[in-house]
Design a protein around this motif. Sequence first.
Motif, short mmCIF file in Angstrom:
data_model
loop_
_atom_site.label_atom_id
_atom_site.label_comp_id
_atom_site.label_asym_id
_atom_site.label_seq_id
_atom_site.Cartn_x
_atom_site.Cartn_y
_atom_site.Cartn_z
N GLY A 210 44.28 -24.48 20.98
CA GLY A 210 42.85 -24.32 20.90
C GLY A 210 42.23 -25.28 19.91
N GLY A 211 41.03 -25.74 20.23
CA GLY A 211 40.30 -26.64 19.33
C GLY A 211 39.04 -25.98 18.83
N ARG A 212 38.13 -26.81 18.36
CA ARG A 212 36.87 -26.28 17.84
C ARG A 212 36.17 -25.44 18.90
NH1 ARG A 212 34.31 -29.45 13.68
NH2 ARG A 212 34.82 -31.32 14.86
N VAL A 214 37.17 -23.07 20.63
CA VAL A 214 37.45 -21.63 20.65
C VAL A 214 36.47 -20.86 19.76
CG1 VAL A 214 39.92 -21.93 21.13
CG2 VAL A 214 39.16 -21.59 18.79
N LYS A 215 35.79 -21.57 18.90
CA LYS A 215 34.62 -21.08 18.15
C LYS A 215 34.86 -20.04 17.07
CE LYS A 215 31.19 -22.43 21.53
NZ LYS A 215 32.03 -22.68 22.71
N SER A 216 35.97 -19.34 17.08
CA SER A 216 36.20 -18.34 16.03
C SER A 216 37.66 -17.94 16.04
CB SER A 216 35.36 -17.09 16.28
OG SER A 216 35.86 -16.41 17.42
N ILE A 269 39.56 -28.79 23.29
CA ILE A 269 40.01 -29.88 22.40
C ILE A 269 39.51 -31.19 22.99
CG2 ILE A 269 42.04 -31.15 21.58
CD1 ILE A 269 43.53 -28.50 21.42
N SER A 270 38.83 -32.00 22.16
CA SER A 270 38.21 -33.20 22.72
C SER A 270 39.22 -34.31 23.01
CB SER A 270 37.14 -33.73 21.76
OG SER A 270 37.72 -34.07 20.52
N GLY A 271 40.28 -34.38 22.20
CA GLY A 271 41.29 -35.41 22.44
C GLY A 271 41.17 -36.60 21.50
N ALA A 272 40.97 -36.31 20.20
CA ALA A 272 40.93 -37.37 19.19
C ALA A 272 42.32 -38.01 19.08
CB ALA A 272 40.52 -36.79 17.84
N ILE A 273 42.34 -39.27 18.68
CA ILE A 273 43.60 -40.03 18.62
C ILE A 273 44.63 -39.31 17.73
CG2 ILE A 273 42.71 -41.56 16.78
CD1 ILE A 273 44.40 -43.81 18.06
N GLN A 274 44.14 -38.68 16.64
CA GLN A 274 45.08 -38.00 15.74
C GLN A 274 45.69 -36.77 16.40
OE1 GLN A 274 41.86 -38.61 14.90
NE2 GLN A 274 41.77 -39.70 12.95
N HIS A 275 44.94 -36.14 17.29
CA HIS A 275 45.50 -34.99 17.99
C HIS A 275 46.49 -35.45 19.06
CE1 HIS A 275 45.77 -30.82 19.15
NE2 HIS A 275 45.77 -31.22 20.40
N LEU A 276 46.10 -36.49 19.79
CA LEU A 276 46.97 -37.00 20.86
C LEU A 276 48.33 -37.40 20.33
CD1 LEU A 276 44.47 -39.14 22.98
CD2 LEU A 276 44.93 -36.68 23.06
N ALA A 287 44.21 -29.95 30.58
CA ALA A 287 43.06 -29.87 29.69
C ALA A 287 42.00 -28.96 30.28
CB ALA A 287 42.48 -31.26 29.45
N ILE A 288 41.46 -28.10 29.44
CA ILE A 288 40.34 -27.26 29.85
C ILE A 288 39.21 -27.56 28.88
CG2 ILE A 288 39.51 -24.89 30.14
CD1 ILE A 288 42.58 -24.16 30.45
N ASN A 289 38.11 -28.09 29.40
CA ASN A 289 37.03 -28.49 28.51
C ASN A 289 35.71 -28.46 29.28
OD1 ASN A 289 35.27 -30.13 26.74
ND2 ASN A 289 37.19 -30.62 25.70
N ASN B 34 48.10 -42.22 2.09
CA ASN B 34 48.69 -41.26 3.01
C ASN B 34 47.97 -39.91 2.85
OD1 ASN B 34 50.62 -40.05 4.76
ND2 ASN B 34 51.72 -39.28 2.97
N PRO B 35 47.40 -39.38 3.94
CA PRO B 35 46.57 -38.18 3.82
C PRO B 35 47.22 -37.03 3.04
CG PRO B 35 46.39 -39.07 6.03
CD PRO B 35 47.42 -39.90 5.32
N TYR B 36 48.51 -36.81 3.20
CA TYR B 36 49.16 -35.73 2.44
C TYR B 36 49.20 -36.03 0.95
CZ TYR B 36 50.70 -33.36 6.68
OH TYR B 36 50.73 -32.68 7.85
#
Lengths: 324, 256
Positions: A210-212, A214-216, A269-276, A287-289, B34-36
């Motif tokens: 879940g990402g932002r 999910v809201k809570s 989840i939008s799919g930011a590079i850091q998440h991917l 993906a469900i968005n 490094n973020p950490y």
Amino acid sequence: MSKSYVVIAEVRDGKLRQVTLEALQSIGLAKEHEDTVAAVVLGHQISNIAEQLSQYVSGQIHVVDHKDLEFYNAEIHFSVIKEVLDTLSPHAVFLGHTASGRDLAPMIAAYLNAGQLSDVISIEKTESEVRYTRPLYAGKAFEQKIFTEGPQVITIRPNNIAVANISDAQAEIITVEYSPPLSLRTIVRDVIRKTSGKVDLTEAKIVVSGGRGVKSMDGFKPLQELADVLNGAVGASRAACDAGYCDYAMQIGQTGKVVTPEIYIACGISGAIQHLAGMSQSRIIIAINKDPEAPIFKLADYGIVGDLFVVVPLLTEEFKKALA
Amino acid sequence: MNIYVILKQTFDTEEKIVIQDGNISDDGVKYVINPYDEYAIEEALRQKEQHGGNITVVSIGPSRLAEALRTALAMGADEAVHVSDDAIHGDEFSVSKVLAAYFNDQSYDLILGGNFSIDSGGGQVAIRLSQLLNIPHVSSIIKLDVIGAQAIVLRDSEGDTEKLEVTLPALFTAQQGLNDPRYPSLPGIMKAKKKPFHHLTLDDLGLTETEIYARTERLSLSLPPNRKSGQILQGELHEQAAQLVQLLKHSEVKAN
Ligand SMILES: Cc1cc2nc3c(=O)[nH]c(=O)nc-3n(C[C@H](O)[C@H](O)[C@H](O)COP(=O)(O)OP(=O)(O)OC[C@H]3O[C@@H](n4cnc5c(N)ncnc54)[C@H](O)[C@@H]3O)c2cc1C
């Protein structure tokens, strides 16, 4: 001359962790025929684990069973392992890339003056060397490495290498007397189990994240229900953790956990590079968005454009029907 | 209290990875702490605010690293130590040896580092260092309270929380959730320019290249295979849900 390979077994909720069997398989991929394999298992009331391990290991199983070892304490566990390693003089030590494996491996490596390769995902043996593949930048790249000299310490990423098969090997079970370390500077006061009985995120075959969106905190409930039906685990994006909807321990991504399940279901989840970086090696991505333009759809094998609070319960029902 | 932070400079997390001539290209790449390790710096500042003392940030790497150390000084650290030497092109074995040689001549109460580095992801150096220095460590901490010569810490262990009591000097690695790192302030940036900045080489640390020779070696690099773009399902949402489950059934997913 035959060399000695050692696996540090891991017990969780009274069971042998699957990653230990993956580590044993890894040793099988790296070793020569004549090399020996030993296992070390620490914990409290673990005779059944030793029995189970003996079906996979041909050499010795060193069992240290004591109340002091019920909970992980780096200092205590390491002092016990050190003693066993002194008798085994290992060529290589394999561990799971888990909370305790990640903690013990560098201690062992420093003690043995050894090189260490962490988070290994595949192993290839050639005529002359054993090549280990591991991720860089949380999977934005991969490197293949070898050891140049000395003993070796390797941690294996859960879920990437097949588990070892039961063999007809009859291991020798050796009970090691527990002797507490001479000076103890660390005391474990309390362990708050939040994951007891749950499927471990890094070992799960199915991850519902879940990402932002999910809201809570409550918004994670439908995701947990879906995960329960699929015997999977729940993960999260950093935005969801930052917002306080869930624990940081659930974060997947470049600064979180890297997961490689069979199915990854990203909800809101939008799919930011850091998440991917933390999930793009999953076998099937769903993906469900609400937003048809969300970048996650570029990566997903299957996408559903819609409100996760509608779609996720529908999916849960459909899976229930299919699995009934 | 003598507080040390070991830090590393890494690519910004936004960077795409490009392989050029068998190496990871750093062409136009933006570097960050490094973020950490940022959490480790922040924690050092908070501990100093409570207990007083001196914070030294220590790092090993090429000249561009000075920028990361200056950022740490601008956040509020008191001194920086930059170890750079062409002879250091090692792995975690080498780096921890160099750090241990440095710390052998220091007196320290608290050493803080990051949980792991987001580039190589080894998670070894800090813990190796604690072993080489023969001090206790706790990795992946989410809370740190120093009370006299003791520290009470909370540790994240794959979602479970462990509470430990540790005798100082000790080393800790920071997990997300420990704190919220501050940004360097303008006065902080101005002050940073006048703070002690030490440069050290292997010679200064009494080490030779052979003592820190890397135990591992990279053979090759690769990028993950591109994923084929997938399929956006169509129809009523309940139809899509049913269709998805059918599709998964046919793709022979090994559940459980
Ligand atoms: C140093 C650094 C490290 C980072 N490390 C990580 C990391 O390890 N992991 C990580 O995940 N991120 C990481 N990030 C953060 C990353 O850049 C993104 O901010 C984050 O991934 C965004 O999370 P999100 O997709 O949940 O939120 P958002 O980007 O806000 O996306 C929310 C999505 O939910 C959708 N949505 C909203 N409501 C609904 C609904 N009812 N139904 C369906 N969809 C809905 C929206 O359309 C939107 O696409 C890092 C950032 C930095 C700077």
